[in-house]
Design an enzyme around this catalytic site. Structure first.
Site, PDB file in Angstrom:
ATOM      1  N   HIS A  88      -9.853   1.428   4.641  1.00 58.97           N
ATOM      2  CA  HIS A  88      -8.660   1.545   5.512  1.00 58.97           C
ATOM      3  C   HIS A  88      -9.097   2.782   6.593  1.00 58.97           C
ATOM      4  O   HIS A  88      -9.718   3.755   6.396  1.00 58.97           O
ATOM      5  CB  HIS A  88      -7.652   2.222   4.607  1.00 58.97           C
ATOM      6  CG  HIS A  88      -6.219   2.076   5.172  1.00 58.97           C
ATOM      7  ND1 HIS A  88      -5.825   3.099   5.999  1.00 58.97           N
ATOM      8  CD2 HIS A  88      -5.242   1.432   4.931  1.00 58.97           C
ATOM      9  CE1 HIS A  88      -4.529   2.844   6.420  1.00 58.97           C
ATOM     10  NE2 HIS A  88      -4.232   1.845   5.831  1.00 58.97           N
ATOM     11  N   GLY A 104       2.081   2.517  11.033  1.00 59.25           N
ATOM     12  CA  GLY A 104       3.161   3.482  10.811  1.00 59.25           C
ATOM     13  C   GLY A 104       3.959   3.808  12.272  1.00 59.25           C
ATOM     14  O   GLY A 104       4.398   4.840  12.287  1.00 59.25           O
ATOM     15  N   SER A 140       2.958  -1.599  10.558  1.00 61.12           N
ATOM     16  CA  SER A 140       4.403  -1.851  10.567  1.00 61.12           C
ATOM     17  C   SER A 140       5.017  -3.206  10.285  1.00 61.12           C
ATOM     18  O   SER A 140       5.846  -3.571  11.038  1.00 61.12           O
ATOM     19  CB  SER A 140       4.529  -1.526  12.191  1.00 61.12           C
ATOM     20  OG  SER A 140       4.110  -0.408  12.408  1.00 61.12           O
ATOM     21  N   ASN A 165       0.798  -1.338   0.081  1.00 63.78           N
ATOM     22  CA  ASN A 165       0.123   0.136  -0.258  1.00 63.78           C
ATOM     23  C   ASN A 165       0.870   1.229  -0.108  1.00 63.78           C
ATOM     24  O   ASN A 165       1.407   1.734   0.890  1.00 63.78           O
ATOM     25  CB  ASN A 165      -0.955   0.172   1.358  1.00 63.78           C
ATOM     26  CG  ASN A 165      -1.619   1.221   1.322  1.00 63.78           C
ATOM     27  OD1 ASN A 165      -1.945   2.147   0.230  1.00 63.78           O
ATOM     28  ND2 ASN A 165      -2.432   1.524   2.676  1.00 63.78           N
ATOM     29  N   TRP A 166       0.977   1.924  -1.036  1.00 63.79           N
ATOM     30  CA  TRP A 166       1.852   3.010  -1.412  1.00 63.79           C
ATOM     31  C   TRP A 166       1.175   4.381  -0.750  1.00 63.79           C
ATOM     32  O   TRP A 166       2.049   5.220  -0.473  1.00 63.79           O
ATOM     33  CB  TRP A 166       2.332   3.342  -2.845  1.00 63.79           C
ATOM     34  CG  TRP A 166       3.561   2.300  -3.303  1.00 63.79           C
ATOM     35  CD1 TRP A 166       3.782   0.917  -2.776  1.00 63.79           C
ATOM     36  CD2 TRP A 166       4.508   2.722  -4.374  1.00 63.79           C
ATOM     37  NE1 TRP A 166       4.850   0.601  -3.272  1.00 63.79           N
ATOM     38  CE2 TRP A 166       5.450   1.444  -4.431  1.00 63.79           C
ATOM     39  CE3 TRP A 166       4.497   3.723  -5.346  1.00 63.79           C
ATOM     40  CZ2 TRP A 166       6.240   1.274  -5.233  1.00 63.79           C
ATOM     41  CZ3 TRP A 166       5.583   3.668  -6.024  1.00 63.79           C
ATOM     42  CH2 TRP A 166       6.503   2.452  -6.197  1.00 63.79           C
ATOM     43  N   LYS A 167      -0.113   4.194  -0.601  1.00 68.28           N
ATOM     44  CA  LYS A 167      -0.614   5.530   0.112  1.00 68.28           C
ATOM     45  C   LYS A 167      -0.481   6.520  -0.869  1.00 68.28           C
ATOM     46  O   LYS A 167      -0.206   6.235  -2.170  1.00 68.28           O
ATOM     47  CB  LYS A 167      -0.396   5.801   1.326  1.00 68.28           C
ATOM     48  CG  LYS A 167      -0.473   4.731   2.343  1.00 68.28           C
ATOM     49  CD  LYS A 167      -0.507   4.851   3.807  1.00 68.28           C
ATOM     50  CE  LYS A 167      -0.529   3.587   4.489  1.00 68.28           C
ATOM     51  NZ  LYS A 167      -0.417   3.678   6.052  1.00 68.28           N
ATOM     52  N   GLU A 208      -5.811  -4.546  10.605  1.00 69.71           N
ATOM     53  CA  GLU A 208      -5.027  -3.544  10.719  1.00 69.71           C
ATOM     54  C   GLU A 208      -5.153  -2.734  11.771  1.00 69.71           C
ATOM     55  O   GLU A 208      -5.789  -1.555  12.017  1.00 69.71           O
ATOM     56  CB  GLU A 208      -4.850  -2.593   9.515  1.00 69.71           C
ATOM     57  CG  GLU A 208      -4.576  -3.053   8.194  1.00 69.71           C
ATOM     58  CD  GLU A 208      -3.748  -2.073   7.319  1.00 69.71           C
ATOM     59  OE1 GLU A 208      -2.571  -2.376   6.963  1.00 69.71           O
ATOM     60  OE2 GLU A 208      -4.315  -0.990   6.824  1.00 69.71           O
ATOM     61  N   GLY A 217       2.818  -1.033   4.278  1.00 68.16           N
ATOM     62  CA  GLY A 217       2.687   0.335   4.052  1.00 68.16           C
ATOM     63  C   GLY A 217       4.172   0.790   3.830  1.00 68.16           C
ATOM     64  O   GLY A 217       4.655   0.422   2.714  1.00 68.16           O
ATOM     65  N   GLY A 218       4.736   1.603   4.935  1.00 68.23           N
ATOM     66  CA  GLY A 218       6.016   2.082   4.698  1.00 68.23           C
ATOM     67  C   GLY A 218       7.065   1.375   4.042  1.00 68.23           C
ATOM     68  O   GLY A 218       7.747   1.650   3.255  1.00 68.23           O
TER      69      GLY A 218
HETATM   70  P1  PGA Z   1       2.322   0.674   7.686  1.00 66.16           P
HETATM   71  O1  PGA Z   1       1.216   0.874   7.087  1.00 66.16           O
HETATM   72  O2  PGA Z   1       2.969  -0.697   6.991  1.00 66.16           O
HETATM   73  O3  PGA Z   1       3.148   1.878   7.391  1.00 66.16           O
HETATM   74  O4  PGA Z   1       2.314   0.739   9.205  1.00 66.16           O
HETATM   75  C1  PGA Z   1       0.197  -0.210   6.694  1.00 66.16           C
HETATM   76  C2  PGA Z   1      -1.304   0.278   6.035  1.00 66.16           C
HETATM   77  O5  PGA Z   1      -1.715   1.271   6.650  1.00 66.16           O
HETATM   78  O6  PGA Z   1      -1.585  -0.322   5.248  1.00 66.16           O
END
Ligand code: PGA
Length: 245
Positions: A96, A172, A209, A8-10, A166, A230-231
Protein backbone atom coordinates in the site's frame (compact mmCIF):
# COMPACT_ATOMS: atom_id res chain seq x y z
CA UNK A 1 -19.07 -12.46 -12.35
CA UNK A 2 -18.72 -12.28 -8.57
CA UNK A 3 -16.60 -9.30 -7.59
CA UNK A 4 -14.18 -8.92 -4.69
CA UNK A 5 -14.99 -6.04 -2.35
CA UNK A 6 -12.21 -5.25 0.13
CA UNK A 7 -12.66 -2.87 3.06
CA UNK A 8 -9.43 -1.26 4.21
CA UNK A 9 -10.16 0.25 7.61
CA UNK A 10 -6.54 1.40 7.99
CA UNK A 11 -5.82 2.53 11.59
CA UNK A 12 -9.49 3.10 12.43
CA UNK A 13 -12.26 1.50 14.45
CA UNK A 14 -12.46 -0.26 17.78
CA UNK A 15 -13.90 -3.52 19.01
CA UNK A 16 -17.36 -2.04 19.66
CA UNK A 17 -17.62 -0.65 16.14
CA UNK A 18 -16.42 -3.92 14.62
CA UNK A 19 -19.02 -5.90 16.55
CA UNK A 20 -21.84 -3.46 15.80
CA UNK A 21 -20.96 -3.22 12.09
CA UNK A 22 -20.66 -6.99 11.65
CA UNK A 23 -24.03 -7.59 13.32
CA UNK A 24 -25.58 -5.03 10.95
CA UNK A 25 -23.93 -6.67 7.92
CA UNK A 26 -25.28 -10.06 9.09
CA UNK A 27 -28.77 -8.62 8.58
CA UNK A 28 -28.22 -6.47 5.48
CA UNK A 29 -25.82 -8.56 3.41
CA UNK A 30 -27.23 -12.06 3.39
CA UNK A 31 -28.03 -12.04 -0.35
CA UNK A 32 -25.02 -10.31 -1.91
CA UNK A 33 -23.18 -12.06 -4.73
CA UNK A 34 -19.84 -10.40 -4.10
CA UNK A 35 -17.08 -11.73 -1.88
CA UNK A 36 -16.45 -9.26 0.95
CA UNK A 37 -13.10 -8.99 2.69
CA UNK A 38 -12.58 -6.93 5.83
CA UNK A 39 -9.06 -5.60 6.54
CA UNK A 40 -9.18 -4.31 10.10
CA UNK A 41 -6.36 -3.60 12.56
CA UNK A 42 -4.53 -6.82 13.50
CA UNK A 43 -5.45 -6.52 17.16
CA UNK A 44 -9.14 -7.11 16.37
CA UNK A 45 -8.86 -9.88 13.79
CA UNK A 46 -9.32 -12.88 16.06
CA UNK A 47 -12.32 -11.36 17.82
CA UNK A 48 -13.79 -10.41 14.44
CA UNK A 49 -13.45 -13.98 13.21
CA UNK A 50 -15.35 -15.19 16.29
CA UNK A 51 -18.10 -12.60 15.76
CA UNK A 52 -18.40 -13.64 12.09
CA UNK A 53 -18.87 -17.25 13.19
CA UNK A 54 -21.35 -16.41 15.92
CA UNK A 55 -23.53 -14.19 13.74
CA UNK A 56 -23.01 -16.09 10.48
CA UNK A 57 -21.37 -13.19 8.64
CA UNK A 58 -19.88 -14.53 5.42
CA UNK A 59 -16.99 -12.06 5.31
CA UNK A 60 -13.38 -13.04 4.83
CA UNK A 61 -10.72 -11.32 6.87
CA UNK A 62 -7.50 -9.63 5.82
CA UNK A 63 -4.59 -8.17 7.72
CA UNK A 64 -3.13 -4.84 6.62
CA UNK A 65 0.46 -5.97 7.10
CA UNK A 66 2.52 -9.07 7.80
CA UNK A 67 6.14 -9.61 8.78
CA UNK A 68 8.84 -10.01 6.16
CA UNK A 69 10.53 -12.33 8.68
CA UNK A 70 9.34 -15.89 8.83
CA UNK A 71 7.63 -17.88 11.59
CA UNK A 72 9.16 -16.97 14.99
CA UNK A 73 12.21 -15.17 16.34
CA UNK A 74 13.84 -12.06 17.75
CA UNK A 75 11.89 -9.47 15.74
CA UNK A 76 10.36 -7.17 18.35
CA UNK A 77 6.93 -5.92 17.41
CA UNK A 78 6.56 -8.12 14.35
CA UNK A 79 3.70 -10.53 13.69
CA UNK A 80 4.54 -13.43 11.40
CA UNK A 81 2.36 -14.88 8.67
CA UNK A 82 2.18 -18.12 10.69
CA UNK A 83 0.73 -16.20 13.65
CA UNK A 84 -1.57 -14.18 11.43
CA UNK A 85 -2.98 -17.39 9.97
CA UNK A 86 -4.20 -18.29 13.47
CA UNK A 87 -6.49 -15.27 13.39
CA UNK A 88 -8.25 -16.82 10.35
CA UNK A 89 -7.11 -14.29 7.75
CA UNK A 90 -7.38 -15.19 4.07
CA UNK A 91 -5.71 -12.08 2.60
CA UNK A 92 -3.03 -9.52 3.39
CA UNK A 93 -2.56 -6.05 1.90
CA UNK A 94 1.04 -5.62 0.68
CA UNK A 95 2.62 -2.58 -0.94
CA UNK A 96 0.00 0.00 0.00
CA UNK A 97 1.34 3.45 -0.89
CA UNK A 98 0.95 4.62 2.72
CA UNK A 99 3.30 1.89 3.94
CA UNK A 100 5.69 2.43 1.03
CA UNK A 101 5.83 6.14 1.96
CA UNK A 102 5.61 6.21 5.79
CA UNK A 103 7.37 2.92 6.58
CA UNK A 104 9.85 3.08 3.69
CA UNK A 105 8.87 -0.38 2.52
CA UNK A 106 11.19 -1.36 -0.31
CA UNK A 107 10.94 -4.07 -2.95
CA UNK A 108 12.84 -6.67 -0.92
CA UNK A 109 10.68 -6.02 2.14
CA UNK A 110 7.52 -6.41 0.09
CA UNK A 111 8.83 -9.58 -1.52
CA UNK A 112 9.54 -11.12 1.91
CA UNK A 113 5.99 -10.33 3.00
CA UNK A 114 4.51 -11.83 -0.16
CA UNK A 115 6.59 -15.02 0.17
CA UNK A 116 5.61 -15.49 3.82
CA UNK A 117 1.95 -14.89 3.05
CA UNK A 118 1.95 -17.42 0.23
CA UNK A 119 3.79 -20.01 2.34
CA UNK A 120 0.94 -19.70 4.85
CA UNK A 121 -1.84 -19.78 2.27
CA UNK A 122 -2.69 -16.13 2.73
CA UNK A 123 -3.42 -14.38 -0.58
CA UNK A 124 -1.53 -11.10 -1.05
CA UNK A 125 -3.44 -8.06 -2.26
CA UNK A 126 -0.53 -6.33 -3.95
CA UNK A 127 -1.02 -2.58 -4.37
CA UNK A 128 0.50 -0.48 -7.11
CA UNK A 129 -0.08 3.15 -8.01
CA UNK A 130 1.61 6.26 -9.35
CA UNK A 131 1.75 9.76 -7.90
CA UNK A 132 0.26 12.75 -9.66
CA UNK A 133 3.55 13.96 -11.13
CA UNK A 134 4.20 10.61 -12.78
CA UNK A 135 0.63 10.55 -14.08
CA UNK A 136 0.86 14.03 -15.55
CA UNK A 137 4.26 13.43 -17.14
CA UNK A 138 2.76 10.42 -18.94
CA UNK A 139 5.22 7.79 -17.65
CA UNK A 140 2.67 6.04 -15.48
CA UNK A 141 2.48 2.78 -17.49
CA UNK A 142 6.26 2.21 -17.21
CA UNK A 143 6.12 3.10 -13.51
CA UNK A 144 3.32 0.60 -12.82
CA UNK A 145 5.04 -2.14 -14.83
CA UNK A 146 8.17 -1.57 -12.77
CA UNK A 147 6.14 -2.10 -9.59
CA UNK A 148 4.55 -5.24 -11.09
CA UNK A 149 7.98 -6.67 -11.98
CA UNK A 150 8.52 -7.50 -8.30
CA UNK A 151 5.97 -10.28 -8.73
CA UNK A 152 8.21 -12.11 -11.20
CA UNK A 153 10.71 -12.65 -8.37
CA UNK A 154 8.31 -14.67 -6.20
CA UNK A 155 9.75 -18.14 -5.51
CA UNK A 156 6.84 -19.74 -3.64
CA UNK A 157 4.43 -21.41 -6.06
CA UNK A 158 1.09 -19.63 -6.25
CA UNK A 159 -2.01 -20.00 -8.33
CA UNK A 160 -3.89 -16.81 -7.54
CA UNK A 161 -3.09 -13.25 -6.67
CA UNK A 162 -4.95 -9.99 -6.21
CA UNK A 163 -3.46 -6.80 -7.64
CA UNK A 164 -4.97 -3.45 -6.69
CA UNK A 165 -4.42 -0.35 -8.79
CA UNK A 166 -4.52 2.54 -6.34
CA UNK A 167 -3.32 5.82 -7.86
CA UNK A 168 -1.88 7.85 -4.98
CA UNK A 169 -3.64 10.97 -6.23
CA UNK A 170 -7.02 9.26 -5.83
CA UNK A 171 -6.56 7.93 -2.29
CA UNK A 172 -8.65 9.89 0.19
CA UNK A 173 -9.00 12.84 -2.19
CA UNK A 174 -12.47 12.33 -3.65
CA UNK A 175 -10.88 12.45 -7.10
CA UNK A 176 -11.07 9.29 -9.19
CA UNK A 177 -9.64 8.45 -12.59
CA UNK A 178 -12.07 8.21 -15.50
CA UNK A 179 -13.57 4.79 -16.17
CA UNK A 180 -11.39 4.62 -19.30
CA UNK A 181 -8.27 5.23 -17.23
CA UNK A 182 -9.24 2.55 -14.72
CA UNK A 183 -9.97 0.12 -17.55
CA UNK A 184 -6.63 0.91 -19.23
CA UNK A 185 -4.67 -0.01 -16.09
CA UNK A 186 -6.73 -3.14 -15.42
CA UNK A 187 -5.93 -4.28 -18.95
CA UNK A 188 -2.26 -3.48 -18.39
CA UNK A 189 -2.29 -5.64 -15.23
CA UNK A 190 -3.95 -8.56 -17.02
CA UNK A 191 -1.54 -8.29 -19.97
CA UNK A 192 1.46 -8.24 -17.62
CA UNK A 193 0.25 -11.32 -15.77
CA UNK A 194 -0.51 -13.17 -18.98
CA UNK A 195 3.03 -12.48 -20.22
CA UNK A 196 5.08 -13.03 -17.09
CA UNK A 197 2.93 -15.07 -14.67
CA UNK A 198 0.79 -17.14 -17.03
CA UNK A 199 0.06 -19.78 -14.37
CA UNK A 200 -1.64 -17.28 -12.07
CA UNK A 201 -5.31 -16.45 -11.79
CA UNK A 202 -5.46 -12.74 -11.22
CA UNK A 203 -8.09 -10.44 -9.77
CA UNK A 204 -7.49 -6.78 -10.61
CA UNK A 205 -8.99 -4.32 -8.14
CA UNK A 206 -9.37 -0.58 -8.32
CA UNK A 207 -8.91 1.52 -5.15
CA UNK A 208 -8.93 5.26 -4.38
CA UNK A 209 -12.00 7.30 -3.36
CA UNK A 210 -14.42 4.47 -4.11
CA UNK A 211 -17.85 5.46 -2.79
CA UNK A 212 -21.40 4.17 -2.82
CA UNK A 213 -22.01 6.62 -5.68
CA UNK A 214 -19.20 5.58 -8.04
CA UNK A 215 -18.71 1.89 -7.14
CA UNK A 216 -21.36 0.51 -9.46
CA UNK A 217 -19.82 2.07 -12.60
CA UNK A 218 -16.32 0.97 -11.60
CA UNK A 219 -17.48 -2.59 -10.89
CA UNK A 220 -19.27 -2.67 -14.25
CA UNK A 221 -15.88 -2.45 -16.03
CA UNK A 222 -15.20 -5.90 -17.44
CA UNK A 223 -11.52 -6.14 -16.46
CA UNK A 224 -12.09 -4.84 -12.94
CA UNK A 225 -12.53 -7.75 -10.54
CA UNK A 226 -13.42 -5.65 -7.53
CA UNK A 227 -12.66 -2.61 -5.42
CA UNK A 228 -10.49 -1.71 -2.46
CA UNK A 229 -12.43 0.73 -0.30
CA UNK A 230 -10.89 2.96 2.38
CA UNK A 231 -12.96 5.80 3.88
CA UNK A 232 -16.34 4.58 2.61
CA UNK A 233 -15.82 1.17 4.23
CA UNK A 234 -16.08 2.79 7.66
CA UNK A 235 -19.65 3.94 6.98
CA UNK A 236 -22.00 0.95 7.26
CA UNK A 237 -24.70 2.27 4.89
CA UNK A 238 -22.19 3.24 2.20
CA UNK A 239 -20.25 0.00 2.41
CA UNK A 240 -23.44 -2.09 2.36
CA UNK A 241 -24.47 -0.42 -0.89
CA UNK A 242 -21.07 -1.15 -2.44
CA UNK A 243 -21.24 -4.81 -1.35
CA UNK A 244 -24.73 -5.28 -2.77
CA UNK A 245 -23.38 -4.92 -6.32
P1 PGA B 1 -9.88 5.68 0.10
O1 PGA B 1 -8.64 4.73 0.41
O2 PGA B 1 -11.00 4.81 -0.39
O3 PGA B 1 -10.20 6.35 1.40
O4 PGA B 1 -9.44 6.64 -0.95
C1 PGA B 1 -8.36 3.61 -0.37
C2 PGA B 1 -7.11 2.93 0.10
O5 PGA B 1 -6.16 3.61 0.50
O6 PGA B 1 -7.05 1.69 0.08
Amino acid sequence: MSKLIVANWKMNGNINKIKADLITYAKTLSTNQSTVVLAIPTLYLYEASQICKEFNVKFKLACQDISQFSNFGAYTGEISATMMKETNVSYVIVGHSERRAYLNESGSTLLGKIENALLNEITPIFCIGEDITTRNKGGYAEFLIQQLELLTQIKTPFSSLVIAYEPIWAIGTGVIPTLEQISEISKLIHAFVQNYLPHAKITALYGGSVSSKNAQAILDILDVGGVLVGGASLVVDDFSKICLY
